[in-house]
Design a protein around this motif. Sequence first.
Motif, PDB file in Angstrom:
ATOM      1  N   GLN A 177       0.864  -1.183   0.000  1.00  0.00           N
ATOM      2  CA  GLN A 177       0.000   0.000   0.000  1.00  0.00           C
ATOM      3  C   GLN A 177       0.896   1.226   0.000  1.00  0.00           C
ATOM      4  OE1 GLN A 177      -2.985   0.388   3.163  1.00  0.00           O
ATOM      5  NE2 GLN A 177      -2.542   2.588   3.234  1.00  0.00           N
ATOM      6  N   SER A 178       0.787   2.025  -1.045  1.00  0.00           N
ATOM      7  CA  SER A 178       1.616   3.222  -1.151  1.00  0.00           C
ATOM      8  C   SER A 178       1.003   4.170  -2.174  1.00  0.00           C
ATOM      9  CB  SER A 178       3.041   2.855  -1.578  1.00  0.00           C
ATOM     10  OG  SER A 178       3.824   4.010  -1.775  1.00  0.00           O
ATOM     11  N   GLU A 179       1.187   5.460  -1.956  1.00  0.00           N
ATOM     12  CA  GLU A 179       0.742   6.460  -2.931  1.00  0.00           C
ATOM     13  C   GLU A 179       1.855   6.749  -3.939  1.00  0.00           C
ATOM     14  OE1 GLU A 179      -2.442   7.177  -2.728  1.00  0.00           O
ATOM     15  OE2 GLU A 179      -2.536   6.009  -0.868  1.00  0.00           O
ATOM     16  N   ASP A 180       3.019   6.147  -3.732  1.00  0.00           N
ATOM     17  CA  ASP A 180       4.156   6.339  -4.651  1.00  0.00           C
ATOM     18  C   ASP A 180       4.559   4.979  -5.212  1.00  0.00           C
ATOM     19  OD1 ASP A 180       6.371   7.144  -6.047  1.00  0.00           O
ATOM     20  OD2 ASP A 180       7.565   7.701  -4.295  1.00  0.00           O
ATOM     21  N   ALA A 181       3.723   4.468  -6.101  1.00  0.00           N
ATOM     22  CA  ALA A 181       3.954   3.124  -6.643  1.00  0.00           C
ATOM     23  C   ALA A 181       5.283   3.026  -7.381  1.00  0.00           C
ATOM     24  CB  ALA A 181       2.808   2.739  -7.572  1.00  0.00           C
TER      25      ALA A 181
ATOM     26  N   GLU B 185      16.412 -11.631 -13.071  1.00  0.00           N
ATOM     27  CA  GLU B 185      15.832 -11.224 -14.353  1.00  0.00           C
ATOM     28  C   GLU B 185      14.448 -10.620 -14.128  1.00  0.00           C
ATOM     29  OE1 GLU B 185      14.481 -13.088 -18.682  1.00  0.00           O
ATOM     30  OE2 GLU B 185      15.253 -14.395 -17.109  1.00  0.00           O
ATOM     31  N   VAL B 186      14.252  -9.380 -14.566  1.00  0.00           N
ATOM     32  CA  VAL B 186      12.953  -8.721 -14.463  1.00  0.00           C
ATOM     33  C   VAL B 186      12.073  -9.207 -15.605  1.00  0.00           C
ATOM     34  CG1 VAL B 186      11.706  -6.531 -14.465  1.00  0.00           C
ATOM     35  CG2 VAL B 186      13.925  -6.702 -13.319  1.00  0.00           C
ATOM     36  N   VAL B 187      10.920  -9.753 -15.257  1.00  0.00           N
ATOM     37  CA  VAL B 187       9.995 -10.306 -16.250  1.00  0.00           C
ATOM     38  C   VAL B 187       8.908  -9.297 -16.602  1.00  0.00           C
ATOM     39  CG1 VAL B 187       8.398 -12.205 -16.733  1.00  0.00           C
ATOM     40  CG2 VAL B 187      10.424 -12.623 -15.329  1.00  0.00           C
ATOM     41  N   VAL B 188       8.421  -8.552 -15.590  1.00  0.00           N
ATOM     42  CA  VAL B 188       7.392  -7.539 -15.797  1.00  0.00           C
ATOM     43  C   VAL B 188       7.806  -6.291 -15.028  1.00  0.00           C
ATOM     44  CG1 VAL B 188       4.982  -6.891 -15.396  1.00  0.00           C
ATOM     45  CG2 VAL B 188       5.540  -9.246 -16.060  1.00  0.00           C
ATOM     46  N   HIS B 189       7.684  -5.116 -15.663  1.00  0.00           N
ATOM     47  CA  HIS B 189       7.969  -3.846 -14.983  1.00  0.00           C
ATOM     48  C   HIS B 189       6.963  -2.817 -15.483  1.00  0.00           C
ATOM     49  CE1 HIS B 189       9.829  -0.208 -13.562  1.00  0.00           C
ATOM     50  NE2 HIS B 189      10.895  -0.828 -13.087  1.00  0.00           N
ATOM     51  N   GLU B 190       5.871  -2.647 -14.722  1.00  0.00           N
ATOM     52  CA  GLU B 190       4.825  -1.705 -15.106  1.00  0.00           C
ATOM     53  C   GLU B 190       4.632  -0.675 -14.000  1.00  0.00           C
ATOM     54  OE1 GLU B 190       1.426  -4.050 -16.111  1.00  0.00           O
ATOM     55  OE2 GLU B 190       2.421  -5.032 -17.813  1.00  0.00           O
ATOM     56  N   ASP B 191       3.649   0.206 -14.166  1.00  0.00           N
ATOM     57  CA  ASP B 191       3.467   1.323 -13.236  1.00  0.00           C
ATOM     58  C   ASP B 191       3.214   0.863 -11.807  1.00  0.00           C
ATOM     59  OD1 ASP B 191       3.827   3.057 -15.314  1.00  0.00           O
ATOM     60  OD2 ASP B 191       1.690   3.429 -15.637  1.00  0.00           O
ATOM     61  N   SER B 192       2.395  -0.169 -11.612  1.00  0.00           N
ATOM     62  CA  SER B 192       2.029  -0.583 -10.259  1.00  0.00           C
ATOM     63  C   SER B 192       2.211  -2.075 -10.020  1.00  0.00           C
ATOM     64  CB  SER B 192       0.571  -0.191  -9.965  1.00  0.00           C
ATOM     65  OG  SER B 192      -0.300  -0.831 -10.878  1.00  0.00           O
ATOM     66  N   THR B 193       2.883  -2.749 -10.912  1.00  0.00           N
ATOM     67  CA  THR B 193       3.120  -4.184 -10.737  1.00  0.00           C
ATOM     68  C   THR B 193       4.455  -4.574 -11.354  1.00  0.00           C
ATOM     69  OG1 THR B 193       2.154  -6.390 -11.047  1.00  0.00           O
ATOM     70  CG2 THR B 193       1.957  -4.867 -12.880  1.00  0.00           C
ATOM     71  N   ALA B 194       5.073  -5.596 -10.799  1.00  0.00           N
ATOM     72  CA  ALA B 194       6.351  -6.066 -11.329  1.00  0.00           C
ATOM     73  C   ALA B 194       6.544  -7.527 -10.952  1.00  0.00           C
ATOM     74  CB  ALA B 194       7.506  -5.224 -10.796  1.00  0.00           C
TER      75      ALA B 194
ATOM     76  N   SER C 285       6.548 -11.521  -7.256  1.00  0.00           N
ATOM     77  CA  SER C 285       5.746 -10.454  -7.858  1.00  0.00           C
ATOM     78  C   SER C 285       5.306  -9.469  -6.786  1.00  0.00           C
ATOM     79  CB  SER C 285       4.519 -11.029  -8.565  1.00  0.00           C
ATOM     80  OG  SER C 285       3.572 -11.503  -7.620  1.00  0.00           O
ATOM     81  N   ILE C 286       4.998  -8.256  -7.219  1.00  0.00           N
ATOM     82  CA  ILE C 286       4.460  -7.244  -6.303  1.00  0.00           C
ATOM     83  C   ILE C 286       3.380  -6.446  -7.018  1.00  0.00           C
ATOM     84  CG2 ILE C 286       6.101  -5.392  -6.903  1.00  0.00           C
ATOM     85  CD1 ILE C 286       6.163  -4.727  -3.865  1.00  0.00           C
ATOM     86  N   ASP C 287       2.347  -6.076  -6.276  1.00  0.00           N
ATOM     87  CA  ASP C 287       1.327  -5.142  -6.747  1.00  0.00           C
ATOM     88  C   ASP C 287       1.242  -4.014  -5.737  1.00  0.00           C
ATOM     89  OD1 ASP C 287      -0.112  -6.355  -9.171  1.00  0.00           O
ATOM     90  OD2 ASP C 287      -0.046  -8.035  -7.776  1.00  0.00           O
ATOM     91  N   VAL C 288       1.125  -2.799  -6.225  1.00  0.00           N
ATOM     92  CA  VAL C 288       1.054  -1.613  -5.351  1.00  0.00           C
ATOM     93  C   VAL C 288      -0.288  -0.934  -5.573  1.00  0.00           C
ATOM     94  CG1 VAL C 288       2.211   0.502  -4.628  1.00  0.00           C
ATOM     95  CG2 VAL C 288       3.544  -1.351  -5.659  1.00  0.00           C
ATOM     96  N   VAL C 289      -1.013  -0.688  -4.479  1.00  0.00           N
ATOM     97  CA  VAL C 289      -2.339  -0.065  -4.571  1.00  0.00           C
ATOM     98  C   VAL C 289      -2.427   1.071  -3.553  1.00  0.00           C
ATOM     99  CG1 VAL C 289      -3.469  -2.189  -5.361  1.00  0.00           C
ATOM    100  CG2 VAL C 289      -3.365  -1.668  -2.905  1.00  0.00           C
ATOM    101  N   PRO C 290      -3.346   2.017  -3.781  1.00  0.00           N
ATOM    102  CA  PRO C 290      -3.555   3.087  -2.792  1.00  0.00           C
ATOM    103  C   PRO C 290      -4.348   2.574  -1.596  1.00  0.00           C
ATOM    104  CG  PRO C 290      -5.063   3.342  -4.635  1.00  0.00           C
ATOM    105  CD  PRO C 290      -4.134   2.228  -5.007  1.00  0.00           C
ATOM    106  N   ALA C 291      -4.430   3.373  -0.550  1.00  0.00           N
ATOM    107  CA  ALA C 291      -5.049   2.957   0.707  1.00  0.00           C
ATOM    108  C   ALA C 291      -6.490   2.499   0.530  1.00  0.00           C
ATOM    109  CB  ALA C 291      -4.970   4.092   1.722  1.00  0.00           C
ATOM    110  N   ALA C 292      -7.263   3.226  -0.261  1.00  0.00           N
ATOM    111  CA  ALA C 292      -8.690   2.919  -0.405  1.00  0.00           C
ATOM    112  C   ALA C 292      -8.919   1.562  -1.056  1.00  0.00           C
ATOM    113  CB  ALA C 292      -9.377   4.009  -1.222  1.00  0.00           C
TER     114      ALA C 292
END
Length: 586
Positions: A204-208, A223-232, A243-250
């Motif tokens: 959870q972060s506002e700075d993904a 090796e990086v397989v996926v590198h997007e704005d809010s997931t990698a 893997s990681i997913d980044v979302v805002p608090a809400a």
Amino acid sequence: MDNLSISKIFADVAVLMQAKGENAFKVRAYSRASGAIENLLFQITDIIDDTERLGLIPGFGKAIIEKTQELVRTGQLGLLDRLNEEVPAGVLELTQIPGIGPKTAMAAATELGISSFEQLAVSIESGEFESLPRISAKLSKAILRHTLMRLDNGDRVGLGRASKAAVQIIQEIQGRCPDVEHLEIVGSIRRGSELVGDINILAQSEDAASVIDAFTTLSICREVVVHEDSTARFSDRTGLEFSIDVVPAAAFAGALVHSTGSVAHVTTLEQVALAAGLSFRSNGLFVDETSELVSLQSEKEVYERLGLNFIPAEMREGSAETGRSLSTDFHGVLKYDDIRGDLHSHTDWSDGLYSMEEMIAAAEEQGLEYLAITDHSASATVANGLKPDRLIEHSNLVRSLDSSTSSIRLLSGTEMDIKLDGSLDYTDDLLAGLDIVNASIHSGMDQDEKTMTGRIVSAMRNPHVDVICHLTTRLIERRAPVMVDVDTIFNTAVATGTVLEINASPERLDLNADLVRKAVDMGVIFVINTDSHRTPQFENMMFGVQTAIRGCVKSNRVINTLPFLEMKAFLELPKSERYEFRFSRD
């Protein structure tokens, strides 16, 4: 590079050296160094430049120190690279199968061209494998059983190994992104699955962008397989994916439910949401018509918004639990905080690494109210099992320490071998003087189902055997379970008043969740133990609790949820009265 990785590399060196027939002293040196590193309570990388401190580690002479420093500083070990060039492919893989030592693996690779589990299974089934020295038909059959288990596991790794890797990832991200608000291990690890295909993190972060950049440059990233704005997603040197997913608090609560899974559970929730005019997605719960995010504060609120009672993470495996949640709130299901004690632990009296005093102190630090010290019995010669006179000394020391300890109560006990014919290591008179008697299989694991079942049933009928530990003897990723008639075992447990253990060691998780669920339906009572041999292993209790939850165990079916005096009273009753006593208390 963490201790586990370094330990594994040194263990591989020892195996390859032995396969080549190199000096036995060198083989033992690397094997000993591997064990020493695995058991360290600190990361060896923290002292890698301190040659003097490295020299204090057992087995660390000049050569081992130099090789350790080379490995940590460069990420490579020239010695291992050379051995891999000199030894045929597949030798290391084959030695992972019980019954196949380095020399047999070398012969299988050089004489039969076997380099994989698939080829090994084919060779055994054709009878070709029995042409190797010391390979009988019986041994070949046992090896096939373990090989088929490994093939069934595929590329998945054990829960313990996956959890350690996930925790290290979390710690490194927290160090590099101190402003991140929440980091959760999700997916199959959070559900307590015994085998894990990949490791999933939710942030959870506002700075993904900052979190994604930190994640894709972690020390273990190969090796990086996926590198997007809010997931990698990336893979490490072993091929394991993270893997990681980044979302805002809400969105966090909804994303937490979605990312925990399983696929079948999430699919069911998506259908439930659709029927309610909502859309359940990986980044939260939305109003279907407007795509407006529904702001929720907890997983409980997510389920309530869907018209369901909260479902524990460990139970989210299919669709059945969703239907059940319409009529139940799972209130009585075991929780970690329900556990009050541990009734299976080992010290340096047998094969543990720490003294009684050190193990007791570690149990106190974990907040346990009571602890049973249950070192191995005489038949466990490789574990320095206790002969009768030493057991008496052991028991006397436990009672002496109990009287001098105020914050934790102690029980004297044993983990006693069930011998090949079903007889026990100690006499009834000796067992009667102990507070608790655990009985286990540690030998003859390739016996047929009828013999093995009779062996365990014989032990359960003994009036002094309180608990059967790690019933199937399996080791996740390493050893297949023994062949046993579980229906007969579970019925006998109820009939004789014998408790069955859910062993919390992540290498065992035995009974597994499926067997636990079956045992629940048949009326069995459980104990959840860590089987600790080292002080950090008391933390493994969480894995046993997860397994119990996956098996739908209620807290009133677990004896170490009882306060000490009630638990002691349970053990002091004749076995025939124990099950009635346990249920009358709830």
